[in-house]
Each structure stands twice: as structure tokens, then as C-alpha cells.
Scaffold this motif. Structure first.
Motif, mmCIF file in Angstrom:
data_model
loop_
_atom_site.group_PDB
_atom_site.id
_atom_site.type_symbol
_atom_site.label_atom_id
_atom_site.label_comp_id
_atom_site.label_asym_id
_atom_site.label_seq_id
_atom_site.Cartn_x
_atom_site.Cartn_y
_atom_site.Cartn_z
ATOM 1 N N SER A 6 0.841 -1.194 0.000
ATOM 2 C CA SER A 6 0.000 0.000 0.000
ATOM 3 C C SER A 6 0.875 1.241 0.000
ATOM 4 C CB SER A 6 -0.936 0.024 1.218
ATOM 5 O OG SER A 6 -0.188 0.090 2.416
ATOM 6 N N GLY A 7 0.262 2.363 -0.369
ATOM 7 C CA GLY A 7 0.928 3.653 -0.224
ATOM 8 C C GLY A 7 1.622 4.188 -1.443
ATOM 9 N N GLY A 8 1.558 3.526 -2.572
ATOM 10 C CA GLY A 8 2.232 4.009 -3.765
ATOM 11 C C GLY A 8 1.556 5.240 -4.338
ATOM 12 N N GLY A 9 2.031 5.663 -5.482
ATOM 13 C CA GLY A 9 1.424 6.817 -6.123
ATOM 14 C C GLY A 9 2.436 7.615 -6.906
ATOM 15 N N LEU A 10 2.142 8.905 -7.030
ATOM 16 C CA LEU A 10 2.960 9.818 -7.826
ATOM 17 C C LEU A 10 3.809 10.707 -6.934
ATOM 18 C CD1 LEU A 10 3.546 11.080 -10.646
ATOM 19 C CD2 LEU A 10 1.626 12.620 -10.196
ATOM 20 N N PHE A 36 11.261 -5.701 -4.222
ATOM 21 C CA PHE A 36 11.703 -5.783 -5.601
ATOM 22 C C PHE A 36 10.943 -4.709 -6.383
ATOM 23 C CE2 PHE A 36 14.142 -9.747 -6.245
ATOM 24 C CZ PHE A 36 14.040 -10.294 -4.979
ATOM 25 N N ARG A 37 11.424 -4.420 -7.585
ATOM 26 C CA ARG A 37 10.687 -3.524 -8.458
ATOM 27 C C ARG A 37 10.870 -3.957 -9.906
ATOM 28 N NH1 ARG A 37 14.210 2.116 -7.826
ATOM 29 N NH2 ARG A 37 16.059 1.417 -8.990
ATOM 30 N N GLN A 38 9.892 -3.586 -10.708
ATOM 31 C CA GLN A 38 9.948 -3.920 -12.126
ATOM 32 C C GLN A 38 9.411 -2.756 -12.934
ATOM 33 O OE1 GLN A 38 7.988 -7.572 -13.248
ATOM 34 N NE2 GLN A 38 9.213 -7.729 -15.110
ATOM 35 N N ALA A 39 10.277 -2.197 -13.752
ATOM 36 C CA ALA A 39 9.887 -1.104 -14.638
ATOM 37 C C ALA A 39 9.395 -1.697 -15.954
ATOM 38 C CB ALA A 39 11.065 -0.176 -14.875
ATOM 39 N N PRO A 40 8.564 -0.970 -16.695
ATOM 40 C CA PRO A 40 8.066 -1.483 -17.972
ATOM 41 C C PRO A 40 9.202 -1.886 -18.900
ATOM 42 C CG PRO A 40 6.873 0.484 -17.344
ATOM 43 C CD PRO A 40 8.001 0.345 -16.364
ATOM 44 N N TYR A 93 7.212 -4.597 -5.457
ATOM 45 C CA TYR A 93 6.675 -5.824 -4.869
ATOM 46 C C TYR A 93 7.412 -6.141 -3.569
ATOM 47 C CZ TYR A 93 4.990 -6.656 -9.636
ATOM 48 O OH TYR A 93 4.388 -6.549 -10.859
ATOM 49 N N CYS A 94 6.667 -6.608 -2.580
ATOM 50 C CA CYS A 94 7.332 -7.119 -1.389
ATOM 51 C C CYS A 94 7.288 -8.639 -1.435
ATOM 52 C CB CYS A 94 6.695 -6.600 -0.106
ATOM 53 S SG CYS A 94 5.033 -7.173 0.235
ATOM 54 N N ARG A 101 9.657 -21.542 1.619
ATOM 55 C CA ARG A 101 8.591 -20.965 0.809
ATOM 56 C C ARG A 101 8.740 -19.448 0.704
ATOM 57 N NH1 ARG A 101 2.725 -23.443 1.012
ATOM 58 N NH2 ARG A 101 2.797 -22.233 -0.904
ATOM 59 N N LEU A 102 8.487 -18.971 -0.519
ATOM 60 C CA LEU A 102 8.596 -17.553 -0.811
ATOM 61 C C LEU A 102 7.212 -17.014 -1.157
ATOM 62 C CD1 LEU A 102 10.766 -15.351 -1.074
ATOM 63 C CD2 LEU A 102 10.875 -15.898 -3.507
ATOM 64 N N TYR A 103 6.839 -15.927 -0.526
ATOM 65 C CA TYR A 103 5.535 -15.310 -0.745
ATOM 66 C C TYR A 103 5.714 -13.923 -1.342
ATOM 67 C CZ TYR A 103 4.176 -19.014 2.474
ATOM 68 O OH TYR A 103 3.988 -20.230 3.061
ATOM 69 N N TRP A 104 4.789 -13.569 -2.262
ATOM 70 C CA TRP A 104 4.866 -12.289 -2.952
ATOM 71 C C TRP A 104 3.574 -11.498 -2.759
ATOM 72 C CZ3 TRP A 104 8.969 -10.301 -5.671
ATOM 73 C CH2 TRP A 104 10.013 -11.178 -5.982
ATOM 74 N N GLY A 105 3.723 -10.187 -2.703
ATOM 75 C CA GLY A 105 2.566 -9.324 -2.804
ATOM 76 C C GLY A 105 2.221 -9.110 -4.269
ATOM 77 N N ARG A 106 1.099 -8.420 -4.505
ATOM 78 C CA ARG A 106 0.657 -8.184 -5.876
ATOM 79 C C ARG A 106 1.328 -6.980 -6.515
ATOM 80 N NH1 ARG A 106 -5.687 -9.424 -6.930
ATOM 81 N NH2 ARG A 106 -5.549 -11.666 -6.689
ATOM 82 N N GLY A 107 1.947 -6.160 -5.710
ATOM 83 C CA GLY A 107 2.663 -5.021 -6.256
ATOM 84 C C GLY A 107 1.884 -3.725 -6.150
ATOM 85 N N ILE A 108 2.625 -2.630 -6.181
ATOM 86 C CA ILE A 108 2.006 -1.310 -6.143
ATOM 87 C C ILE A 108 2.845 -0.365 -7.005
ATOM 88 C CG2 ILE A 108 3.235 -0.463 -4.088
ATOM 89 C CD1 ILE A 108 0.385 0.651 -3.264
#
Length: 114
Positions: A6-10, A36-40, A93-94, A101-108
Motif C-alpha cells: 500500500s501507499g504508492g502513487g505519484l 523488488f521492483r519492475q519497470a516497464p 513488490y514485497c 517458501r517464498l511469498y509475494w505481494g501483488r505489487g504497487i
């Protein structure tokens, strides 16, 4: 186990932004947690990690600008981002590891633009 960002934005270049990752389990059940992060058009890259003992590591690209922290009472991990640059724009992503086991969030989405 669920992780929810949570908390993302511009944000403006040079500005600051914080994002959080809320865990459905006690935060200290995770051996390690990370952002982690992923740019287009780019591969997902590691931003930083926090170990069970609280030690943190960061990618060179964010060293000195980003800070990872945890709140055991709220079961959250946070990423404080200062001196933001347009190249920090990405989906963040967190993740967390419990045993094998590795768990991921959906990303923001975090967007840095003027």
C-alpha cells in the motif's frame, strides 16, 4: 500467507514516498523480507532486503536514498524512498520467506514524474 502493498502513487523528482507491506502472519515469522521492483520492459530487480536480525542490504542504485524497516506490532515492512528519480518509476513488490517458501505481494505502482 498474504502480503499486501500500500501507499504508492505519484511523486516529484527529488521528492519522497513511503510504501508498506502488510503481512497476514507475524512479521518475525519471515526469515527474510525484501522489496523488488519492475519497470516497464525491464526485468524485476532487487531493491533491498531485511533479515530476521534486522540487518538490511540495498541495491547500489538506491543505497543512501531508500530505507527498509519493520514494525512488529503492525506486522508491516516499509520502504521509505527519498531523493526520488524518474528511473525509480516501477511496480514495487514485497516478498517474504518462511523456511523454503517464498511469498509475494501483488505489487504497487510508484511513479516519479514532474
Amino acid at each position: 500467507v498474504q502480503l499486501v502493498e500500500s501507499g504508492g502513487g505519484l511523486a516529484w523528482p527529488g521528492g519522497s514516498l513511503s510504501i508498506s507491506c502488510a503481512a497476514s502472519e507475524r512479521i518475525f515469522f519471515f526469515n527474510t523480507m525484501a522489496w523488488f521492483r519492475q519497470a516497464p520492459g525491464k526485468e524485476r530487480e532487487l531493491v533491498g532486503t531485511i533479515a530476521l536480525n534486522g540487518m538490511t542490504t540495498y541495491a547500489d542504485s538506491v543505497m543512501g536514498r531508500f530505507t527498509i524497516s519493520r514494525d512488529g506490532a503492525k506486522n508491516t515492512m516499509s520502504l521509505r524512498m527519498n531523493s526520488l528519480k524518474p528511473e525509480d518509476t516501477a511496480m514495487y513488490y514485497c516478498n517474504g520467506r518462511i523456511a523454503s517458501r517464498l511469498y509475494w505481494g501483488r505489487g504497487i505502482q510508484v511513479t516519479v514524474s514532474s
